[in-house]
Design a protein around this motif. Structure first.
Motif, PDB file in Angstrom:
ATOM      1  N   ALA A  53    -108.127  32.381   2.237  1.00  0.00           N
ATOM      2  CA  ALA A  53    -109.491  32.618   1.762  1.00  0.00           C
ATOM      3  C   ALA A  53    -110.468  31.711   2.503  1.00  0.00           C
ATOM      4  O   ALA A  53    -110.116  30.593   2.894  1.00  0.00           O
ATOM      5  CB  ALA A  53    -109.570  32.338   0.260  1.00  0.00           C
ATOM      6  N   PRO A  54    -111.700  32.169   2.695  1.00  0.00           N
ATOM      7  CA  PRO A  54    -112.707  31.297   3.312  1.00  0.00           C
ATOM      8  C   PRO A  54    -113.128  30.198   2.336  1.00  0.00           C
ATOM      9  O   PRO A  54    -112.963  30.333   1.118  1.00  0.00           O
ATOM     10  CB  PRO A  54    -113.871  32.248   3.612  1.00  0.00           C
ATOM     11  N   LEU A  55    -113.673  29.121   2.873  1.00  0.00           N
ATOM     12  CA  LEU A  55    -114.210  28.062   2.022  1.00  0.00           C
ATOM     13  C   LEU A  55    -115.471  28.565   1.340  1.00  0.00           C
ATOM     14  O   LEU A  55    -116.183  29.425   1.870  1.00  0.00           O
ATOM     15  CB  LEU A  55    -114.531  26.825   2.863  1.00  0.00           C
ATOM     16  N   PRO A  56    -115.770  28.045   0.158  1.00  0.00           N
ATOM     17  CA  PRO A  56    -116.969  28.502  -0.565  1.00  0.00           C
ATOM     18  C   PRO A  56    -118.257  28.185   0.204  1.00  0.00           C
ATOM     19  O   PRO A  56    -118.338  27.196   0.918  1.00  0.00           O
ATOM     20  CB  PRO A  56    -116.927  27.715  -1.875  1.00  0.00           C
ATOM     21  N   GLU A  57    -119.216  29.062   0.027  1.00  0.00           N
ATOM     22  CA  GLU A  57    -120.557  28.865   0.597  1.00  0.00           C
ATOM     23  C   GLU A  57    -121.498  28.501  -0.538  1.00  0.00           C
ATOM     24  O   GLU A  57    -121.295  28.924  -1.664  1.00  0.00           O
ATOM     25  CB  GLU A  57    -121.025  30.145   1.293  1.00  0.00           C
ATOM     26  N   PRO A  58    -122.530  27.756  -0.298  1.00  0.00           N
ATOM     27  CA  PRO A  58    -122.852  27.108   0.976  1.00  0.00           C
ATOM     28  C   PRO A  58    -122.043  25.821   1.149  1.00  0.00           C
ATOM     29  O   PRO A  58    -121.728  25.135   0.182  1.00  0.00           O
ATOM     30  CB  PRO A  58    -124.340  26.773   0.828  1.00  0.00           C
ATOM     31  N   GLN A 155    -117.526   6.925   3.717  1.00  0.00           N
ATOM     32  CA  GLN A 155    -117.475   8.082   2.818  1.00  0.00           C
ATOM     33  C   GLN A 155    -117.578   9.353   3.656  1.00  0.00           C
ATOM     34  O   GLN A 155    -118.336   9.413   4.609  1.00  0.00           O
ATOM     35  CB  GLN A 155    -118.636   8.018   1.839  1.00  0.00           C
ATOM     36  N   PHE A 156    -116.805  10.352   3.276  1.00  0.00           N
ATOM     37  CA  PHE A 156    -116.795  11.642   3.968  1.00  0.00           C
ATOM     38  C   PHE A 156    -116.824  12.745   2.924  1.00  0.00           C
ATOM     39  O   PHE A 156    -116.202  12.611   1.871  1.00  0.00           O
ATOM     40  CB  PHE A 156    -115.526  11.801   4.813  1.00  0.00           C
ATOM     41  N   VAL A 157    -117.493  13.838   3.229  1.00  0.00           N
ATOM     42  CA  VAL A 157    -117.444  15.005   2.348  1.00  0.00           C
ATOM     43  C   VAL A 157    -116.305  15.881   2.842  1.00  0.00           C
ATOM     44  O   VAL A 157    -116.276  16.303   3.998  1.00  0.00           O
ATOM     45  CB  VAL A 157    -118.782  15.777   2.340  1.00  0.00           C
ATOM     46  N   ILE A 158    -115.346  16.140   1.939  1.00  0.00           N
ATOM     47  CA  ILE A 158    -114.184  16.962   2.259  1.00  0.00           C
ATOM     48  C   ILE A 158    -114.121  18.126   1.282  1.00  0.00           C
ATOM     49  O   ILE A 158    -114.809  18.135   0.261  1.00  0.00           O
ATOM     50  CB  ILE A 158    -112.869  16.149   2.198  1.00  0.00           C
ATOM     51  N   PHE A 159    -113.283  19.116   1.609  1.00  0.00           N
ATOM     52  CA  PHE A 159    -112.992  20.172   0.640  1.00  0.00           C
ATOM     53  C   PHE A 159    -111.694  19.779  -0.031  1.00  0.00           C
ATOM     54  O   PHE A 159    -110.631  19.732   0.590  1.00  0.00           O
ATOM     55  CB  PHE A 159    -112.873  21.541   1.302  1.00  0.00           C
ATOM     56  N   ASP A 160    -111.779  19.459  -1.327  1.00  0.00           N
ATOM     57  CA  ASP A 160    -110.631  19.003  -2.099  1.00  0.00           C
ATOM     58  C   ASP A 160    -109.864  20.216  -2.613  1.00  0.00           C
ATOM     59  O   ASP A 160    -110.410  21.027  -3.362  1.00  0.00           O
ATOM     60  CB  ASP A 160    -111.111  18.139  -3.265  1.00  0.00           C
ATOM     61  N   ILE A 161    -108.592  20.330  -2.217  1.00  0.00           N
ATOM     62  CA  ILE A 161    -107.806  21.517  -2.592  1.00  0.00           C
ATOM     63  C   ILE A 161    -107.342  21.484  -4.043  1.00  0.00           C
ATOM     64  O   ILE A 161    -106.941  22.514  -4.576  1.00  0.00           O
ATOM     65  CB  ILE A 161    -106.602  21.724  -1.647  1.00  0.00           C
ATOM     66  N   LYS A 162    -107.395  20.316  -4.692  1.00  0.00           N
ATOM     67  CA  LYS A 162    -107.018  20.271  -6.115  1.00  0.00           C
ATOM     68  C   LYS A 162    -108.151  20.811  -6.989  1.00  0.00           C
ATOM     69  O   LYS A 162    -107.908  21.534  -7.944  1.00  0.00           O
ATOM     70  CB  LYS A 162    -106.648  18.849  -6.525  1.00  0.00           C
ATOM     71  N   THR A 165    -113.394  22.256  -4.629  1.00  0.00           N
ATOM     72  CA  THR A 165    -114.813  21.955  -4.454  1.00  0.00           C
ATOM     73  C   THR A 165    -114.991  20.956  -3.310  1.00  0.00           C
ATOM     74  O   THR A 165    -114.044  20.285  -2.897  1.00  0.00           O
ATOM     75  CB  THR A 165    -115.429  21.339  -5.730  1.00  0.00           C
ATOM     76  N   TYR A 166    -116.214  20.869  -2.820  1.00  0.00           N
ATOM     77  CA  TYR A 166    -116.563  19.846  -1.834  1.00  0.00           C
ATOM     78  C   TYR A 166    -116.776  18.545  -2.586  1.00  0.00           C
ATOM     79  O   TYR A 166    -117.518  18.500  -3.565  1.00  0.00           O
ATOM     80  CB  TYR A 166    -117.839  20.249  -1.080  1.00  0.00           C
TER      81      TYR A 166
END
Length: 186
Positions: A53-58, A155-162, A165-166
């Protein structure tokens, strides 16, 4: 370990490899492949189809591209320096996800610190009982532009798979004390 690079349906072709198990005593290194104690067998799998699946937008403007479930630890090689000195900041990412996506990230340094160089010190997988864990250590060479007391908290913004969400991934806060160099005092 495979990490998808594209979204959509991906077909993983069937595979077959040869395996072996020793029965009895472990052979010497020269006998590893020709030992009579080696019982050979094929290992195979059928074609597997996965849907990515694609990552959520925006996506947040400061999203780093890192996807996974990581922890982040920061260390400095020294905490008291002068304006003539350089410091080495090491960041260790550890967790579940593709470590190659971590290579080009640059932390949010205080404006009073200049980044001179960045390199990868380690990238490996650790075999845990329930899953493989990735570890990546990066090093940043920094030089202060002025004296003062500074806090460094990458600090970094990541996509957390748990949480799907970003999320901000924060390292521990580090204190740095920079004194005026003797050369600049004169």
């Amino acid at each position: 370990i495979l990490y998808p690079k594209v979204t959509g349906t991906i077909n993983i072709s069937p595979m077959q490899i040869g395996g072996g198990v020793y029965s009895g005593d472990q052979p010497s290194p020269s006998e590893l492949t020709n030992s009579p104690a080696l019982r050979r067998f094929p290992v195979s799998c059928e074609e597997v189809q996965i849907s990515v699946a694609p990552l959520p937008e925006p996506q947040p403007k400061d999203f780093t591209g890192i996807i996974g479930d990581f922890s982040l630890q920061a260390t400095l090689d020294q905490e008291d320096i002068t304006t003539d000195d350089t410091i080495r900041l090491q960041l260790t990412f550890e967790g579940y996800g593709d470590p190659q996506r971590i290579s080009e990230v640059k932390p949010n340094f205080p404006a009073e610190l200049e980044l001179l160089d960045q390199k990868v010190l380690e990238e490996k997988y650790l075999d845990r009982t329930t899953r493989m864990i990735a570890r990546k250590r990066l090093e940043y060479l920094l030089i202060p532009k002025q004296n003062g007391n500074f806090t460094i908290q990458p600090q970094f913004v990541i996509f957390d798979i748990k949480s799907n969400t970003y999320e901000p991934l924060r390292a521990n806060a580090l204190s740095l004390r920079v004194s005026q160099s003797d050369k600049e005092k004169h």
